[in-house]
Design a protein around this motif. Structure first.
Motif, mmCIF file in Angstrom:
data_model
loop_
_atom_site.group_PDB
_atom_site.id
_atom_site.type_symbol
_atom_site.label_atom_id
_atom_site.label_comp_id
_atom_site.label_asym_id
_atom_site.label_seq_id
_atom_site.Cartn_x
_atom_site.Cartn_y
_atom_site.Cartn_z
ATOM 1 N N ALA A 64 0.825 -1.208 0.000
ATOM 2 C CA ALA A 64 0.000 0.000 0.000
ATOM 3 C C ALA A 64 0.862 1.261 0.000
ATOM 4 N N ALA A 65 1.989 1.209 0.744
ATOM 5 C CA ALA A 65 2.878 2.379 0.805
ATOM 6 C C ALA A 65 3.527 2.648 -0.544
ATOM 7 N N PHE A 66 4.006 1.605 -1.203
ATOM 8 C CA PHE A 66 4.626 1.781 -2.510
ATOM 9 C C PHE A 66 3.617 2.298 -3.540
ATOM 10 N N LEU A 67 2.371 1.882 -3.398
ATOM 11 C CA LEU A 67 1.344 2.329 -4.340
ATOM 12 C C LEU A 67 0.798 3.707 -3.977
ATOM 13 N N ARG A 68 1.037 4.140 -2.742
ATOM 14 C CA ARG A 68 0.470 5.405 -2.268
ATOM 15 C C ARG A 68 1.169 6.601 -2.876
ATOM 16 N N LEU A 69 2.510 6.536 -2.982
ATOM 17 C CA LEU A 69 3.283 7.662 -3.495
ATOM 18 C C LEU A 69 3.766 7.368 -4.912
ATOM 19 N N GLU A 70 3.490 8.291 -5.804
ATOM 20 C CA GLU A 70 3.854 8.092 -7.214
ATOM 21 C C GLU A 70 5.361 8.069 -7.409
ATOM 22 N N ASN A 71 6.097 8.889 -6.630
ATOM 23 C CA ASN A 71 7.545 8.920 -6.803
ATOM 24 C C ASN A 71 8.207 7.601 -6.407
ATOM 25 N N LEU A 72 7.581 6.849 -5.509
ATOM 26 C CA LEU A 72 8.092 5.533 -5.167
ATOM 27 C C LEU A 72 7.900 4.554 -6.323
ATOM 28 N N ARG A 73 6.800 4.680 -7.017
ATOM 29 C CA ARG A 73 6.511 3.764 -8.115
ATOM 30 C C ARG A 73 7.415 4.002 -9.322
ATOM 31 N N ARG A 74 7.974 5.198 -9.440
ATOM 32 C CA ARG A 74 8.823 5.495 -10.593
ATOM 33 C C ARG A 74 10.154 4.748 -10.544
ATOM 34 N N SER A 75 10.619 4.429 -9.365
ATOM 35 C CA SER A 75 11.911 3.771 -9.212
ATOM 36 C C SER A 75 11.804 2.300 -9.601
ATOM 37 N N SER A 76 12.744 1.845 -10.445
ATOM 38 C CA SER A 76 12.748 0.431 -10.829
ATOM 39 C C SER A 76 13.042 -0.457 -9.623
ATOM 40 N N MET A 77 13.922 0.009 -8.725
ATOM 41 C CA MET A 77 14.217 -0.760 -7.531
ATOM 42 C C MET A 77 12.957 -0.991 -6.703
ATOM 43 N N ASN A 78 12.133 0.058 -6.561
ATOM 44 C CA ASN A 78 10.906 -0.076 -5.783
ATOM 45 C C ASN A 78 9.894 -0.985 -6.462
ATOM 46 N N GLN A 79 9.912 -1.035 -7.777
ATOM 47 C CA GLN A 79 9.015 -1.956 -8.465
ATOM 48 C C GLN A 79 9.392 -3.407 -8.173
ATOM 49 N N PHE A 80 10.678 -3.674 -8.108
ATOM 50 C CA PHE A 80 11.115 -5.026 -7.747
ATOM 51 C C PHE A 80 10.809 -5.321 -6.274
ATOM 52 N N LEU A 81 10.975 -4.324 -5.413
ATOM 53 C CA LEU A 81 10.630 -4.508 -4.000
ATOM 54 C C LEU A 81 9.129 -4.728 -3.829
ATOM 55 N N LEU A 82 8.324 -4.039 -4.630
ATOM 56 C CA LEU A 82 6.875 -4.248 -4.592
ATOM 57 C C LEU A 82 6.530 -5.676 -5.012
ATOM 58 N N SER A 83 7.194 -6.158 -6.049
ATOM 59 C CA SER A 83 6.969 -7.535 -6.493
ATOM 60 C C SER A 83 7.334 -8.529 -5.392
ATOM 61 N N LEU A 84 8.457 -8.277 -4.697
ATOM 62 C CA LEU A 84 8.851 -9.146 -3.586
ATOM 63 C C LEU A 84 7.829 -9.090 -2.460
ATOM 64 N N SER A 85 7.260 -7.910 -2.192
ATOM 65 C CA SER A 85 6.246 -7.780 -1.147
ATOM 66 C C SER A 85 4.981 -8.554 -1.500
ATOM 67 N N VAL A 86 4.589 -8.511 -2.772
ATOM 68 C CA VAL A 86 3.431 -9.302 -3.215
ATOM 69 C C VAL A 86 3.709 -10.789 -3.009
ATOM 70 N N CYS A 87 4.917 -11.207 -3.350
ATOM 71 C CA CYS A 87 5.306 -12.602 -3.129
ATOM 72 C C CYS A 87 5.238 -12.965 -1.647
ATOM 73 N N ASP A 88 5.703 -12.055 -0.785
ATOM 74 C CA ASP A 88 5.666 -12.312 0.655
ATOM 75 C C ASP A 88 4.235 -12.391 1.179
ATOM 76 N N VAL A 89 3.343 -11.572 0.631
ATOM 77 C CA VAL A 89 1.926 -11.654 1.023
ATOM 78 C C VAL A 89 1.370 -13.038 0.681
ATOM 79 N N LEU A 90 1.652 -13.508 -0.531
ATOM 80 C CA LEU A 90 1.208 -14.852 -0.924
ATOM 81 C C LEU A 90 1.837 -15.913 -0.028
ATOM 82 N N MET A 91 3.095 -15.696 0.348
ATOM 83 C CA MET A 91 3.773 -16.630 1.249
ATOM 84 C C MET A 91 3.029 -16.723 2.580
ATOM 85 N N GLY A 92 2.647 -15.583 3.132
ATOM 86 C CA GLY A 92 1.958 -15.573 4.413
ATOM 87 C C GLY A 92 0.558 -16.149 4.343
ATOM 88 N N VAL A 93 -0.093 -16.015 3.197
ATOM 89 C CA VAL A 93 -1.472 -16.505 3.043
ATOM 90 C C VAL A 93 -1.515 -17.998 2.738
#
Length: 324
Positions: A64-93
């Motif tokens: 939610a934080a990465f999606l909240r701020l547009e400047n965070l989404r512009r960074s390629s590093m943050n896009q990969f971190l967002l992908s890892l966070s989605v993976c971690d959510v699936l891991m926990g579920v």
């Protein structure tokens, strides 16, 4: 006579169904009931369940934080971190209430669905590994090839990398179920062993080696940069120090994520090593459970690392929680 043949067919059909169910239950599990400990199972249900809740809450906030701020989404590093966070959510579920509860301990009624839980676990584990590799590649390019970084990490390139990161685990995890449902017991055993060997080498050993080499190189580069800044005068040092901190704090957070990944995956790698060389008698129930729990722990630490090292991430969290 016709009635006799009908009854015989029904009995044969029921026997085959029971046999298939038994195969799915017995050969999708990593340990059998000969090492069953229901007290140990109950302990790790609590541990893994609590870990799953922490993973879900922490990484949901991260997404939610990465999606909240547009400047965070512009960074390629943050896009990969967002992908890892989605993976971690699936891991926990998916992993704590499924594979971790019913497939690495005693046999329960839901253990017959371990072929489903195993596939979900494979997708989560493999996606986590590939996401870390993608982050390592991104940081390596940023540190050692900064002039080519923006061109190399274009939107198209990021889309291709992320597609590979997610499509590959689904394809690899689906392969096991092809023969699980269609082959005899001995063939299932043999092919499961070969599958585990391939996964161990391609998605555990090789990624750990690659990530380790990349992180050592990045840490050395950061140290050299810090030494170069130190030799300058105080007047010239301040602006360069500020630029240095802004540039490398994000990299350090990624490096820490990858270091924790390596440490937490070592028991799992040791388990695969014993399994590969047919030393299953050395695999204790505690080792098997801890190898899964530490992988879950790794997924729970990432939001804390982002909070400690990323000021813009803390700002996004504050906005998200309406603290300012």
């Amino acid at each position: 006579m016709a009635e006799y043949l009908t009854n015989s067919s029904l009995l044969l059909h029921r026997y085959q169904n029971r046999k298939l169910s038994s195969v799915l239950q017995n050969h999708s599990r990593e340990k059998t009931d000969e090492n069953c400990s229901r007290n140990l199972d109950a302990l790790f249900w609590v541990i893994n369940g609590s870990m799953g809740v922490v993973i879900l809450l922490g990484n949901s906030l991260t997404c939610a934080a990465f999606l909240r701020l547009e400047n965070l989404r512009r960074s390629s590093m943050n896009q990969f971190l967002l992908s890892l966070s989605v993976c971690d959510v699936l891991m926990g579920v998916l992993v704590p209430p499924g594979y971790a509860s019913f497939c690495i301990g005693c046999s329960y009624r839901l253990s017959q669905l371990c072929w489903v839980f195993e596939a979900a676990k494979d997708v989560c584990f493999l996606a986590s590994t590939l996401n870390v590799l993608a982050i390592s590649y991104d940081r390596y390019s940023a540190v050692f090839q900064p002039l080519k970084y923006q061109v190399r990490m274009s939107r198209k390139a990021i889309a291709v990398i992320l597609s590979t990161v997610w499509v590959t685990p689904v394809c690899i995890a689906s392969i096991r179920n092809i023969w699980t449902h269609s082959q005899p017991t001995e063939v299932v055993k043999k092919w499961n062993r070969e599958y585990s060997s391939f996964v161990f080498i391609a998605f555990v050993i090789i990624p750990i080696i690659i990530v380790s080499i990349i992180n050592i190189s990045i840490l050395r580069a950061i140290r050299r940069q810090r030494l170069r800044i130190t030799v300058h005068s105080d007047a010239a040092r301040k602006p360069r120090r500020k630029e240095y901190l802004q540039q490398y704090k994000g990299t350090l957070s990624c490096v820490l994520v990858m270091i924790i990944f390596i440490v937490c995956w070592l028991p799992r790698a040791f388990y695969f090593f014993l399994h590969l060389f047919d030393q299953n008698e050395l695999v204790t129930p505690l080792l098997l459970k801890m190898s899964v729990t530490l992988v879950l722990f790794q997924s729970s630490t990432n939001p804390l690392i982002y909070s400690l090292y990323r000021r813009e991430f803390r700002r996004a969290l504050k906005l998200l929680m309406k603290c300012q």
